[in-house]
Design an enzyme around this catalytic site. Structure first.
Site, short mmCIF file in Angstrom:
data_model
loop_
_atom_site.label_atom_id
_atom_site.label_comp_id
_atom_site.label_asym_id
_atom_site.label_seq_id
_atom_site.Cartn_x
_atom_site.Cartn_y
_atom_site.Cartn_z
N ALA A 64 0.86 -1.17 0.00
CA ALA A 64 0.00 0.00 0.00
C ALA A 64 0.91 1.23 0.00
O ALA A 64 2.03 1.18 0.51
CB ALA A 64 -0.89 -0.02 1.23
N GLY A 108 0.68 -4.95 1.17
CA GLY A 108 -0.57 -5.02 0.41
C GLY A 108 -0.37 -5.65 -0.96
O GLY A 108 -1.32 -6.20 -1.53
N GLU A 111 -0.55 -9.27 -0.32
CA GLU A 111 -1.95 -9.57 0.03
C GLU A 111 -2.84 -9.56 -1.21
O GLU A 111 -3.74 -10.38 -1.35
CB GLU A 111 -2.45 -8.56 1.06
N GLU A 131 5.04 -5.00 7.19
CA GLU A 131 4.34 -3.89 7.86
C GLU A 131 4.87 -3.62 9.26
O GLU A 131 4.83 -2.50 9.75
CB GLU A 131 2.83 -4.17 7.93
N1 DAK Z 1 4.67 3.18 -0.81
C1 DAK Z 1 5.07 4.32 -1.38
N2 DAK Z 1 6.22 4.43 -2.09
C2 DAK Z 1 7.00 3.34 -2.21
C3 DAK Z 1 6.65 2.09 -1.61
C4 DAK Z 1 5.42 2.04 -0.88
N3 DAK Z 1 4.96 0.92 -0.32
N4 DAK Z 1 7.63 1.21 -1.89
C5 DAK Z 1 8.54 1.85 -2.63
N5 DAK Z 1 8.17 3.13 -2.83
C6 DAK Z 1 8.88 4.17 -3.59
C7 DAK Z 1 10.11 4.67 -2.82
O1 DAK Z 1 9.74 5.64 -1.88
C8 DAK Z 1 10.95 5.25 -3.95
O2 DAK Z 1 10.41 6.49 -4.33
P1 DAK Z 1 11.43 7.77 -4.63
O3 DAK Z 1 12.24 7.92 -3.40
O4 DAK Z 1 12.25 7.29 -5.82
O5 DAK Z 1 10.50 8.90 -4.93
C9 DAK Z 1 10.66 4.29 -5.09
O6 DAK Z 1 9.43 3.63 -4.79
C10 DAK Z 1 11.74 3.23 -5.26
O7 DAK Z 1 11.93 2.61 -4.01
P2 DAK Z 1 13.38 2.44 -3.33
O8 DAK Z 1 14.30 3.55 -3.72
O9 DAK Z 1 13.15 2.23 -1.88
O10 DAK Z 1 13.86 1.09 -4.03
P3 DAK Z 1 14.86 -0.03 -3.45
O11 DAK Z 1 15.09 -0.98 -4.58
O12 DAK Z 1 16.02 0.60 -2.74
O13 DAK Z 1 14.00 -0.78 -2.31
C11 DAK Z 1 12.02 -1.87 -1.41
C12 DAK Z 1 12.89 -1.52 -2.67
C13 DAK Z 1 10.75 -2.56 -1.90
C14 DAK Z 1 12.82 -2.84 -0.51
C15 DAK Z 1 11.73 -0.57 -0.63
O14 DAK Z 1 11.19 0.41 -1.52
C16 DAK Z 1 10.73 -0.77 0.47
O15 DAK Z 1 11.07 -1.27 1.54
N6 DAK Z 1 9.48 -0.35 0.23
C17 DAK Z 1 8.43 -0.42 1.22
C18 DAK Z 1 7.93 -1.84 1.32
C19 DAK Z 1 6.88 -1.95 2.36
O16 DAK Z 1 7.12 -1.62 3.56
N7 DAK Z 1 5.69 -2.41 1.97
C20 DAK Z 1 4.60 -2.54 2.86
C21 DAK Z 1 3.84 -1.24 2.77
S1 DAK Z 1 2.67 -1.20 4.07
C22 DAK Z 1 -3.77 -1.09 7.04
C23 DAK Z 1 -4.01 -2.04 6.07
C24 DAK Z 1 -3.05 -2.43 5.16
C25 DAK Z 1 -1.82 -1.87 5.26
C26 DAK Z 1 -1.55 -0.90 6.21
C27 DAK Z 1 -2.52 -0.51 7.10
N8 DAK Z 1 -4.81 -0.64 7.96
C28 DAK Z 1 -6.11 -1.29 7.82
C29 DAK Z 1 -4.60 0.47 8.81
C30 DAK Z 1 -0.86 -2.25 4.30
C31 DAK Z 1 0.32 -1.76 4.45
C32 DAK Z 1 1.35 -1.96 3.49
O17 DAK Z 1 1.26 -2.56 2.42
#
Ligand code: DAK
Length: 257
Positions: A64, A108, A111, A131
Site C-alpha cells: 500500500a 498489500g 496480500e 508492515e
Molecule cells: N509506498 C510508497 N512508495 C513506495 C513504496 C510504498 N509501499 N515502496 C517503494 N516506494 C517508492 C520509494 O519511496 C521510492 O520512491 P522515490 O524515493 O524514488 O520517490 C521508489 O518507490 C523506489 O523505491 P526504493 O528507492 O526504496 O527502491 P529499493 O530498490 O532501494 O528498495 C524496497 C525496494 C521494496 C525494498 C523498498 O522500496 C521498500 O522497503 N518499500 C516499502 C515496502 C513496504 O514496507 N511495503 C509494505 C507497505 S505497508 C492497514 C491495512 C493495510 C496496510 C496498512 C494498514 N490498515 C487497515 C490500517 C498495508 C500496508 C502496506 O502494504
C-alpha cells in the site's frame, strides 16, 4: 480509467497491469479503483474467460502507498472502510484471476496477489509482509491468507520478522503455483490463462467456487457442496459436448451453456 492501471483484451483473457513504476507500483486508491473497474469490465464481457493481474519486472506491488496512508486516523480508516471498499473486488469476481508476479510483492502487494486464485512467480519474485517495520500490521488478509497458504511457521516468520521469501521458497511452501524464468513470465501466464479461458466458463466458475469452498467449510460440508455442483454440471450443454467430443475423438466446441 487512469493510466496507473492498464487493461487489455488478449483473445479470451483480460490482462490488467499495475503501472506506477516510479513508486514500485505502490497501491493507492486510484490504482485499486482502477483494478476494480477493469475487473467490472472483464466480468461483464462474455468473451473473457480468465483474468491476469500483473505489475512490471521490478515489482508486482511494493505495498500500500505509505505516503498516501501515513496520516490516516482511525475514524478515517473506519468510515472510508479502508481496504474492504475496493480491494475485495479481486476476491468477488467469479472468473479466475492469476497473479503474475515479478520482483517485489510486499505488504498489500503480497496480500493482493494472495486474493487472486493462483500466483505464477518469476524467478525474481520476492514476497513479504514487512508492515511490522512501519509500526503497523498486515490489514488486507496477510495474517489470514498467508498461514492458509504456507502454514503458521512461515507466516509468523514473514509477518513478525519482515523478511522476504524468494520465488523458490514460496513455491516450496505452497504460496506459488509455478516459478517461471522472468523473461517468460507473462507469456507462460497468458498461455495458461488462454487454456483456462478455452474451457467452458460455467464449469471454470464452478471449479473456482468449489475449491474456494474448501477454505470456508468442514471437509464433509465441502464435499457435499462439490457433489451438488458436480451433479448440476450434468445440466450443461458443455458437459454433453465435452464428453461427446472425447468419445468421437474431436475437439470440443464449448458454448458456455
Ligand atoms: N509506498 C510508497 N512508495 C513506495 C513504496 C510504498 N509501499 N515502496 C517503494 N516506494 C517508492 C520509494 O519511496 C521510492 O520512491 P522515490 O524515493 O524514488 O520517490 C521508489 O518507490 C523506489 O523505491 P526504493 O528507492 O526504496 O527502491 P529499493 O530498490 O532501494 O528498495 C524496497 C525496494 C521494496 C525494498 C523498498 O522500496 C521498500 O522497503 N518499500 C516499502 C515496502 C513496504 O514496507 N511495503 C509494505 C507497505 S505497508 C492497514 C491495512 C493495510 C496496510 C496498512 C494498514 N490498515 C487497515 C490500517 C498495508 C500496508 C502496506 O502494504
Amino acid at each position: 480509467m487512469s493510466n496507473v492501471v492498464i487493461h487489455e483484451v488478449h483473445g479470451k483473457v483480460g490482462l490488467i497491469r499495475i503501472n506506477r513504476p516510479e513508486s514500485l507500483n505502490a497501491l493507492n486508491n486510484e490504482v485499486v479503483d482502477g483494478i476494480a473497474a477493469a475487473i467490472d469490465i472483464f466480468e461483464a464481457d462474455e468473451n473473457i474467460g480468465c483474468i491476469v493481474l500483473t505489475g512490471n519486472e521490478k515489482a508486482f506491488a511494493a505495498g500500500a502507498d505509505i505516503g498516501f496512508m501515513k496520516d490516516f486516523d482511525y475514524m478515517h480508516a473506519y468510515k472510508t472502510d479502508f481496504i474492504t471498499r475496493n480491494w475485495e473486488r479481486i476476491k468477488t469476481t467469479r472468473k479466475p484471476v492469476i497473479a503474475a508476479v515479478a520482483g517485489f510483492a510486499l505488504g498489500g502487494g503480497c496480500e493482493m496477489a494472495m486474493m487472486c486464485d493462483m500466483i505464477f512467480a518469476a524467478d525474481t519474485a520476492r514476497f513479504g509482509q514487512p508492515e511490522v517495520r512501519l509500526g503497523t500490521m498486515p490489514g488486507a488478509g496477510g495474517t489470514q491468507r498467508l498461514p492458509r497458504a504456507v502454514g503458521k511457521a512461515k507466516a509468523m516468520d514473514l509477518c513478525l520478522t519482515a523478511r522476504m521469501m524468494d520465488a523458490l521458497e514460496a513455491e516450496k511452501a505452497g504460496l506459488v503455483a509455478r516459478v517461471i524464468a522472468a523473461d517468460q513470465l507473462l507469456d507462460e501466464t497468458m498461455k495458461a490463462a488462454q487454456a483456462i479461458a478455452g474451457y467452458s466458463l460455467p464449469v471454470v466458475m464452478m471449479i473456482k467456487e468449489s475449491v474456494n469452498r474448501a477454505f470456508e467449510s468442514s471437509l464433509n460440508e465441502g464435499l457435499l457442496f462439490e457433489r451438488r455442483v458436480f451433479h448440476s454440471a450434468f445440466a450443461l450443454e458443455d458437459q454433453k459436448e465435452g464428453m461427446a467430443a472425447f468419445v468421437e475423438k474431436r475437439k470440443p466446441a464449448f458454448t458456455n451453456r
